[in-house]
Design an enzyme around this catalytic site. Structure first.
Site, PDB file in Angstrom:
ATOM      1  N   MET A  54      31.944  33.092  27.444  1.00 13.14           N
ATOM      2  CA  MET A  54      31.877  33.203  28.907  1.00 13.14           C
ATOM      3  C   MET A  54      32.658  34.434  29.378  1.00 13.14           C
ATOM      4  O   MET A  54      33.025  34.539  30.546  1.00 13.14           O
ATOM      5  CB  MET A  54      32.426  31.937  29.558  1.00 13.14           C
ATOM      6  CG  MET A  54      31.580  30.711  29.197  1.00 13.14           C
ATOM      7  SD  MET A  54      31.683  29.382  30.381  1.00 13.14           S
ATOM      8  CE  MET A  54      33.402  28.958  30.255  1.00 13.14           C
ATOM      9  N   HIS A 101      38.138  35.272  20.814  1.00 13.26           N
ATOM     10  CA  HIS A 101      36.707  35.598  20.784  1.00 13.26           C
ATOM     11  C   HIS A 101      36.434  36.641  19.702  1.00 13.26           C
ATOM     12  O   HIS A 101      35.434  36.563  18.982  1.00 13.26           O
ATOM     13  CB  HIS A 101      36.260  36.188  22.128  1.00 13.26           C
ATOM     14  CG  HIS A 101      36.381  35.252  23.290  1.00 13.26           C
ATOM     15  ND1 HIS A 101      37.309  35.414  24.290  1.00 13.26           N
ATOM     16  CD2 HIS A 101      35.673  34.144  23.625  1.00 13.26           C
ATOM     17  CE1 HIS A 101      37.160  34.463  25.192  1.00 13.26           C
ATOM     18  NE2 HIS A 101      36.185  33.675  24.815  1.00 13.26           N
ATOM     19  N   ARG A 113      41.526  31.308  30.429  1.00 10.69           N
ATOM     20  CA  ARG A 113      42.234  30.708  31.573  1.00 10.69           C
ATOM     21  C   ARG A 113      43.717  31.072  31.599  1.00 10.69           C
ATOM     22  O   ARG A 113      44.354  30.940  32.643  1.00 10.69           O
ATOM     23  CB  ARG A 113      42.062  29.194  31.578  1.00 10.69           C
ATOM     24  CG  ARG A 113      40.657  28.754  31.945  1.00 10.69           C
ATOM     25  CD  ARG A 113      40.562  27.239  32.078  1.00 10.69           C
ATOM     26  NE  ARG A 113      39.266  26.826  32.576  1.00 10.69           N
ATOM     27  CZ  ARG A 113      38.186  26.606  31.824  1.00 10.69           C
ATOM     28  NH1 ARG A 113      38.270  26.768  30.518  1.00 10.69           N
ATOM     29  NH2 ARG A 113      37.043  26.241  32.364  1.00 10.69           N
TER      30      ARG A 113
HETATM   31  P1  AMP Z   1      34.602  30.598  25.958  1.00 11.81           P
HETATM   32  O1  AMP Z   1      34.404  32.019  26.364  1.00 11.81           O
HETATM   33  O2  AMP Z   1      35.898  30.017  26.405  1.00 11.81           O
HETATM   34  O3  AMP Z   1      33.413  29.727  26.249  1.00 11.81           O
HETATM   35  O4  AMP Z   1      34.717  30.628  24.375  1.00 11.81           O
HETATM   36  C1  AMP Z   1      33.714  31.178  23.572  1.00 11.81           C
HETATM   37  C2  AMP Z   1      33.974  30.800  22.145  1.00 11.81           C
HETATM   38  O5  AMP Z   1      35.246  31.305  21.740  1.00 11.81           O
HETATM   39  C3  AMP Z   1      34.024  29.274  21.947  1.00 11.81           C
HETATM   40  O6  AMP Z   1      33.376  28.946  20.733  1.00 11.81           O
HETATM   41  C4  AMP Z   1      35.497  28.999  21.871  1.00 11.81           C
HETATM   42  O7  AMP Z   1      35.814  27.846  21.113  1.00 11.81           O
HETATM   43  C5  AMP Z   1      36.002  30.259  21.171  1.00 11.81           C
HETATM   44  N1  AMP Z   1      37.430  30.448  21.440  1.00 11.81           N
HETATM   45  C6  AMP Z   1      38.050  30.428  22.645  1.00 11.81           C
HETATM   46  N2  AMP Z   1      39.379  30.581  22.497  1.00 11.81           N
HETATM   47  C7  AMP Z   1      39.596  30.700  21.158  1.00 11.81           C
HETATM   48  C8  AMP Z   1      40.774  30.884  20.364  1.00 11.81           C
HETATM   49  N3  AMP Z   1      41.988  30.963  20.897  1.00 11.81           N
HETATM   50  N4  AMP Z   1      40.624  30.980  19.031  1.00 11.81           N
HETATM   51  C9  AMP Z   1      39.389  30.891  18.456  1.00 11.81           C
HETATM   52  N5  AMP Z   1      38.245  30.723  19.151  1.00 11.81           N
HETATM   53  C10 AMP Z   1      38.350  30.618  20.479  1.00 11.81           C
END
Ligand code: AMP
Length: 282
Positions: free
Chosen positions: A30, A37, A187
């Protein structure tokens, strides 16, 4: 790096790679990208010929309008980071592109969504399931990468691809943390400096619980102590702290070393809702 803003642009870019039979790795995000990421991108690059990253803040998975409208957006920085990682295609669809009509479909994941995030964020996983299905349908990757940070999401996605027979391998990447242990999250950008310090609490509590569990203390007792620690932080408001089966997410009332268990937490720090988890027995 090709930036595709429409499904048609994405398909055109991917077609040339498909002819070459290259393995396509996919990382849905996102945006507001951080090292977490990027670790998914690196994991994809290490096994795929082509890496596709999507950036889309999916309105369907937000159950709070405030959370949706305040979700951080850092698109220029995101594109710079992805360019540095030599990502092949970035897919940045508009809401109209992905949802020409408001979906009437909802997805019910049964018991795995009735707990934890699913219980506190009604409709969240239906929204995740729909957007991930659409994205997998457009990209058609051989491998897709998800972070362990979102433990329940991993269980949901695995179930989604199994139940719909989607031909993709799901790879789970360990959680990336800041130097003080805070799990990286988009966040975190919304935390004030004082809240950022207070946010260390989540990882500290998870570690406290894990250490006590493996030395044989009683889980319910440990949980009580952990709740007392959380209460001492004025900006913290806990939603859940549970010991769960890593795969079924079933809540456990005691520690069983023969099961694969994780500690999971969701806690507001100020107005920002943070989640984290820690495997108990690696
Ligand atoms: P998001 O942008 O929050 O939807 O996350 C996209 C992807 O990145 C999802 O698969 C999350 O689980 C992964 N992700 C987010 N934060 C982390 C982190 N600290 N370590 C590893 N993967 C992450």
């Amino acid at each position: 790096m090709k930036i595709a803003k429409t499904i048609q642009e994405l398909k055109t870019s991917l077609n040339s790679y498909r002819i070459d039979n290259q393995t396509i790795g996919f990382v849905p995000t996102m945006g507001a990208l951080h090292e977490g990421h990027i670790s998914l991108v690196k994991a994809s690059k290490s096994v795929s010929g082509i890496t596709v990253v999507s950036i889309f803040i999916n309105p369907l998975q937000f159950n709070s309008l405030v959370d949706f409208s305040t979700y951080p957006k850092t698109i220029e920085k995101d594109l710079d980071l992805l360019q540095k990682e030599e990502v092949d295609i970035v897919f940045i669809p508009s809401k109209e592109e992905l949802y020409p009509q408001e979906p009437v479909l909802t997805i019910n994941f049964g018991p795995i969504e009735q707990v934890l995030e699913g219980a506190f964020r009604p409709g969240h996983f239906s929204g995740v399931g729909i957007v991930v299905s659409k994205l997998l349908n457009f990209v058609k990757p051989q491998v897709a990468f998800f972070g362990q940070k979102d433990l329940q999401q991993v269980a949901i996605i695995k179930r989604l691809v199994q139940d719909l027979s989607i031909d993709v391998r799901i790879e789970v990447v360990p959680t990336m943390r800041e130097a003080d242990g805070l799990a990286m999250s988009s966040r975190n950008l919304r935390l004030t400096p004082n809240e950022r310090i207070a946010a260390r609490l989540l990882y500290r509590v998870l570690n406290f619980c894990r250490n006590e569990l493996i030395t044989g203390s009683d889980w319910l007792q440990i949980r009580q102590e952990a709740l007392a620690q959380i209460q001492q932080e004025p900006s913290a408001r806990m939603e859940y702290l549970e010991l769960v089966d890593t795969y079924t997410l079933e809540s456990q009332s005691s520690y069983d070393a023969t099961k694969t268990l994780s500690l999971v937490i969701a806690c507001f720090i100020g107005k920002v809702r943070l989640i984290d988890n820690l495997p108990v027995n690696l």
